[in-house]
Design an enzyme around this catalytic site. Structure first.
Site, PDB file in Angstrom:
ATOM      1  N   ALA A  62       0.807  -0.962   0.023  1.00 34.73           N
ATOM      2  CA  ALA A  62       0.055  -0.030  -0.027  1.00 34.73           C
ATOM      3  C   ALA A  62       0.995   1.115   0.071  1.00 34.73           C
ATOM      4  CB  ALA A  62      -0.688   0.012   1.263  1.00 34.73           C
ATOM      5  N   GLU A  63       1.419   1.326  -1.177  1.00 31.86           N
ATOM      6  CA  GLU A  63       2.801   2.282  -1.172  1.00 31.86           C
ATOM      7  C   GLU A  63       2.279   3.646  -0.722  1.00 31.86           C
ATOM      8  OE1 GLU A  63       2.125   0.069  -3.468  1.00 31.86           O
ATOM      9  OE2 GLU A  63       3.930  -1.035  -3.736  1.00 31.86           O
ATOM     10  N   ASP A  89       9.977   1.995 -10.013  1.00 35.66           N
ATOM     11  CA  ASP A  89       8.889   1.951 -11.026  1.00 35.66           C
ATOM     12  C   ASP A  89       7.531   1.968 -10.221  1.00 35.66           C
ATOM     13  OD1 ASP A  89      10.447   0.308 -13.145  1.00 35.66           O
ATOM     14  OD2 ASP A  89      11.317   0.094 -11.119  1.00 35.66           O
ATOM     15  N   HIS A 133       9.991  -2.870 -13.639  1.00 36.16           N
ATOM     16  CA  HIS A 133      10.971  -3.080 -12.507  1.00 36.16           C
ATOM     17  C   HIS A 133      12.389  -2.740 -13.180  1.00 36.16           C
ATOM     18  CE1 HIS A 133       7.713  -5.726 -11.176  1.00 36.16           C
ATOM     19  NE2 HIS A 133       8.135  -5.561 -10.019  1.00 36.16           N
TER      20      HIS A 133
END
Lengths: 327, 332
Positions: A62-63, A89, A133
């Site tokens: 849950a950035e 990313d 990534h």
């Protein structure tokens, strides 16, 4: 007496985190898999056992939530969070908390807020991790006023710059290129800091200046080494921090050599390389004896296949070619 | 109501009146062209901020929204500084760099209004984390609207506060419109409070026009948080009496609807009736509160009007805290 050993880039970062956590109880580490796992590249290894789950916090995926939590905790002055964004990313799902919140609070509140927070994150291609990534997105952060952007290339720089970043009272984006984690170098055991805004001349030379960042510093040094055999003297300047930028060191080097090659793994348009090229034209035009050369990947997503990816990443061949073209 | 001291009841009344008067005057000043930019007013929603804030201490934290003047006033923010900020003056809370959507008073735990819907929710979670790790018994309250309850920061923030058992109270001011989209078209559940269940925390819905009802619900949630028992989600059903922003043509709702709310659900009128009916205060006491508040607001406006503009050089200041070598604030 100072003890200097050879350790990896990842170990150097770990020492910086350990030192800051031991010194200041306000320093906490949070992010995905930073605790029990020790971070997917091992940078936070051992911290969970030493400082416990309260200060080394494994978060849900849950950035925006956990980066924003870091911002809020820093704004209160109660904590100095070091938040890990597993890959650069992933900034897309949390960018608001970085560029609208962390970066702007101090300004919008008339200088009354201090956002003492570090966002550690991982950039770079070379591992067939494909388009989501493998990016090098430092220019996006540097574009937004209010963020400091740090990009070390050696274990020594990594430790000293991370200590400075954690002790800094502004939001710092600390970018680690994944190809560097296993790189070894001499690092003092004792804590030390490297001031933000000080470039490092990694190799002195007189014919051409290469300004390079992160993993590209090593490739540029390899090229410099090769060219020396042909009597070509290349100076390699590593800015180490994108914001603030040590303009003087870069400009002085260009004035000395009269020739500039910028090597960067970011995308080619509106990026750090074009920024440095503009700087050269703006501040050292009279010293330039040749066009500024820029070596970056093409404007495509990062490809997966090793064959395609190695074509995409700036190679020593491409860097050498650029240098030879302006000799 | 009986167990609440007269002093506290009068404080609540005064704060609601102060917010109302503040906002009505700001609307006038905006219409006169004295306040630039975007202005979102809190008229009609006063009971929510006041009912919650009556339970908070100065050391507690709140995060606010683009409709933030009410939170700022009720938390004890310096209204001279905020008024000057609305005008864009040097003496403003943000030295004229933030404006209405970014007023903040960190000295009283007001961590800032926010121009991004839901943007402040995780900041309250962070404040809660700081409180917990420092062993304090303070709380953090996140205010946000019904629109924000569809944002990632709502879900991620509440979930994080729940798993870490942080002293945070989430207060959704459901004023029934996210700009033009009505609540029933934003989500299919009857109350935002139902979402508490999804994160394993209590969810309570309350009449946001009834300051005492808000007070009671907030009291329980805040005491629970102080005891270390974790977060609560509160939905206060409310209504904004003015447009989303000043100048909003309000094509999405009828005049009759707005008039009905003003007539029947004005939180100040409802509270006033209760206070008088119970014989707790006299009409004269209430009138004197209005007078006192009006004077305070006029003083703040006078301060703002007489304050100097920021100097041009100040555009470059306050970007960073820690000076460094190299170029930090770039200019070509």
């Amino acid at each position: 007496m100072a003890v200097v050993r050879e350790i990896t880039f990842a170990q150097a970062l770990n020492e910086a985190l350990d030192y800051e956590m031991s010194k200041d109880p306000k320093v906490v580490v949070m992010g995905e898999d930073v605790g029990v796992y020790g971070g997917i590249y091992g940078v936070t290894a051992g911290l969970y056992d030493k400082y416990g789950p309260e200060r080394v916090i494994d978060t849900p995926i849950a950035e925006s939530g956990f980066v924003g939590t870091g911002v809020g905790a820093a704004a209160t002055g109660l904590l100095r969070p070091v938040v890990e964004l597993m890959f650069i990313d992933f900034l897309g799902v949390t960018f608001d908390q970085i560029y609208n919140q962390a970066a702007k609070m101090r300004y919008m509140f008339g200088g009354k807020a201090k956002i003492s927070m570090v966002l550690r994150t991982v950039c770079g291609a070379g591992f067939s991790a494909a388009a989501q990534h493998s990016q090098s997105l430092h220019a996006i952060f540097a574009h937004v006023p209010g963020l400091k952007v740090v990009m070390p290339s050696t274990p020594y720089d990594a430790k000293g710059l991370l200590i400075s970043s954690i002790e800094d009272d502004d939001p710092v984006i600390f970018i680690e290129h994944k190809a560097l984690y296993a790189v070894k170098g001499e690092v003092p055991e004792e804590p030390y800091s490297i001031p933000l805004g000080e470039a490092d001349v990694k190799r002195e030379g007189k014919d051409v200046t290469i300004v390079a960042t992160a993993a590209m510093v090593h490739k540029s040094l390899e090229v410099a080494e090769n060219l020396e055999k042909d009597g070509i003297s290349v100076e390699v300047v590593d800015p180490r921090t994108i914001v603030p930028l040590d303009v003087d060191t870069i400009i002085n080097s260009i004035k000395k050599t009269g020739k500039l090659v910028v090597v960067d793994e970011g995308y080619p348009r509106c990026g750090f390389a074009t920024d440095v090229a503009a700087l050269a034209v703006n501040k050292a035009f009279d010293s330039l004896k040749a066009p500024v050369k820029i070596v970056t990947p093409p404007a495509t997503p990062v490809p997966f296949s090793p064959v395609l990816e190695s074509e995409w990443i700036p190679s020593t061949e491409k860097i050498e070619k650029a240098v030879r073209e302006i000799l | 109501m009986e167990e609440i001291s007269k002093e506290m009841l009068l404080w609540m009344y005064e704060m609601m009146v102060k917010i109302r008067e503040h906002e009505e005057r700001v609307a006038e000043l905006f219409a006169q062209g004295k306040i630039p930019g975007f202005v979102h007013l809190y008229v009609g929603e006063e009971a929510v901020a006041v009912g919650v804030m009556a339970n908070l201490r100065k050391e507690d934290y709140i995060t606010s929204t683009h409709r933030g003047h009410g939170h700022y006033v009720a938390k004890g923010g310096d209204i001279k500084a905020s008024m000057a900020e609305l005008f864009g003056k040097k003496t403003g809370s943000g030295k004229g760099k933030g404006g209405s959507m970014h007023i903040a008073d960190l000295d009283v735990g007001e961590l800032g209004a926010n121009g991004i819907v839901g943007g402040g929710i995780p900041h309250a979670v962070g404040a809660g984390l700081g409180i917990k790790l420092n062993g304090l018994d303070n709380v953090a309250v996140a205010f946000f609207g019904d629109g924000a309850s569809n944002q990632q920061n709502f879900h991620e923030g509440i979930n994080l506060a729940s798993i870490l058992k942080l002293p945070v109270v989430f207060v959704c001011e459901n004023n029934q419109y996210q700009i033009s989209l009505s609540y029933d078209k934003q989500q299919t559940i009857k109350s935002v409070a139902e979402r508490g269940k999804a994160y394993g925390i209590p969810g309570v819905s309350v009449d946001g026009q009834d300051v005492l009802a808000v007070y009671e619900v907030a009291k329980e949630a805040i005491e629970r948080a102080r005891r270390g028992e974790g977060p609560t989600l509160i939905e206060a059903k409310t209504y904004r009496f003015r447009g989303h922003f000043e100048g909003d043509p309000q094509v999405y709702r009828s005049k009759e609807e707005v008039e009905w709310w003003k007539k029947n659900k004005d939180p100040i009128k409802l509270f006033e009736e209760k206070l008088l009916e119970k014989g707790i205060v006299t009409k004269e006491e209430l009138d004197s509160i209005w007078e006192k508040v009006k004077k305070e607001i006029e003083e703040a406006i006078k301060f703002a009007e007489e304050s100097p503009w920021p100097s041009k050089e100040e555009v470059l200041e306050d970007v960073f805290s820690t000076p460094t070598k190299g170029v930090l604030v770039w200019q070509w």
